[in-house]
Write a protein that holds these residues in place. Structure first.
Motif, PDB file in Angstrom:
ATOM      1  N   MET A 188       0.799  -1.148   0.109  1.00 42.31           N
ATOM      2  CA  MET A 188       0.088   0.118  -0.182  1.00 42.31           C
ATOM      3  C   MET A 188       0.852   1.174  -0.032  1.00 42.31           C
ATOM      4  SD  MET A 188      -2.617   1.494   2.888  1.00 42.31           S
ATOM      5  CE  MET A 188      -3.524   0.127   3.097  1.00 42.31           C
ATOM      6  N   SER A 189       0.603   2.217  -0.706  1.00 44.08           N
ATOM      7  CA  SER A 189       1.423   3.494  -0.838  1.00 44.08           C
ATOM      8  C   SER A 189       0.602   4.460   0.081  1.00 44.08           C
ATOM      9  CB  SER A 189       1.574   3.707  -2.445  1.00 44.08           C
ATOM     10  OG  SER A 189       0.101   4.319  -2.545  1.00 44.08           O
ATOM     11  N   VAL A 190       1.630   5.573   0.472  1.00 42.02           N
ATOM     12  CA  VAL A 190       0.961   6.463   1.488  1.00 42.02           C
ATOM     13  C   VAL A 190       1.089   7.869   0.719  1.00 42.02           C
ATOM     14  CG1 VAL A 190       1.364   7.390   3.640  1.00 42.02           C
ATOM     15  CG2 VAL A 190       1.626   5.060   3.404  1.00 42.02           C
ATOM     16  N   ARG A 191       0.429   8.635   0.597  1.00 42.98           N
ATOM     17  CA  ARG A 191       0.700   9.931   0.160  1.00 42.98           C
ATOM     18  C   ARG A 191       0.156  11.125   1.264  1.00 42.98           C
ATOM     19  NH1 ARG A 191      -2.571  12.945  -4.582  1.00 42.98           N
ATOM     20  NH2 ARG A 191      -1.110  14.691  -4.927  1.00 42.98           N
ATOM     21  N   HIS A 192       1.113  11.874   1.481  1.00 40.77           N
ATOM     22  CA  HIS A 192       0.602  12.924   2.628  1.00 40.77           C
ATOM     23  C   HIS A 192       0.418  14.273   1.810  1.00 40.77           C
ATOM     24  CE1 HIS A 192       2.309  10.485   5.844  1.00 40.77           C
ATOM     25  NE2 HIS A 192       3.270  10.136   5.074  1.00 40.77           N
ATOM     26  N   GLN A 193      -0.715  14.769   2.221  1.00 42.97           N
ATOM     27  CA  GLN A 193      -1.129  16.002   1.680  1.00 42.97           C
ATOM     28  C   GLN A 193      -1.748  16.714   2.495  1.00 42.97           C
ATOM     29  OE1 GLN A 193      -3.274  15.480  -1.887  1.00 42.97           O
ATOM     30  NE2 GLN A 193      -4.101  17.553  -2.151  1.00 42.97           N
ATOM     31  N   LEU A 194      -1.431  18.041   2.835  1.00 44.81           N
ATOM     32  CA  LEU A 194      -1.986  19.053   3.527  1.00 44.81           C
ATOM     33  C   LEU A 194      -3.293  19.749   2.954  1.00 44.81           C
ATOM     34  CD1 LEU A 194      -1.923  21.010   6.153  1.00 44.81           C
ATOM     35  CD2 LEU A 194      -0.572  22.755   4.475  1.00 44.81           C
ATOM     36  N   ILE A 195      -4.256  19.615   3.636  1.00 52.45           N
ATOM     37  CA  ILE A 195      -5.678  20.031   3.350  1.00 52.45           C
ATOM     38  C   ILE A 195      -6.023  21.242   4.047  1.00 52.45           C
ATOM     39  CG2 ILE A 195      -8.119  19.474   3.317  1.00 52.45           C
ATOM     40  CD1 ILE A 195      -7.390  16.484   3.320  1.00 52.45           C
ATOM     41  N   ALA A 196      -5.996  22.353   3.551  1.00 49.83           N
ATOM     42  CA  ALA A 196      -6.270  23.535   4.198  1.00 49.83           C
ATOM     43  C   ALA A 196      -7.667  23.890   4.400  1.00 49.83           C
ATOM     44  CB  ALA A 196      -5.323  24.794   3.378  1.00 49.83           C
ATOM     45  N   ARG A 197      -8.090  23.279   5.318  1.00 44.02           N
ATOM     46  CA  ARG A 197      -9.613  23.429   5.784  1.00 44.02           C
ATOM     47  C   ARG A 197      -9.735  23.318   7.288  1.00 44.02           C
ATOM     48  NH1 ARG A 197     -11.539  25.436   1.010  1.00 44.02           N
ATOM     49  NH2 ARG A 197     -11.474  23.797  -0.507  1.00 44.02           N
TER      50      ARG A 197
END
Length: 84
Positions: free
Chosen positions: A1-10
């Motif tokens: 399984m791959s992991v992708r980090h992303q900032l969600i500006a909410r």
């Protein structure tokens, strides 16, 4: 399984609105075809949702109960087969 980090500006309330809506489980869990209310009122402790995964011509229906994380007091959910 791959992991992708992303900032969600909410705001946190906006971010948690999606996982707190049992009908939108398929929007945030890859591979899920459909979801529906289970028992109780999601995401209250002890409640659950049901979801469907399709693999070719087969469908698998599972249940996801909501519990509580002791260390942080936050919510968590654990997938398990329905009736299991």
């Amino acid at each position: 399984m791959s992991v992708r980090h992303q900032l969600i500006a909410r705001e946190p309330s906006v971010l948690w609105a999606v996982p707190e809506d049992e009908s939108r489980y398929a929007d945030w869990v890859v591979g899920t075809f459909d979801s529906a209310p289970g028992s109780g009122r999601w995401p209250e402790l002890g409640s659950s949702i049901t979801y469907t995964v399709r693999v070719g011509p087969k469908e698998f229906r599972e249940e996801l109960p909501c519990g509580r994380c002791r260390a942080s007091g936050g919510r968590y959910a654990i997938a398990r087969p329905c009736g299991g």
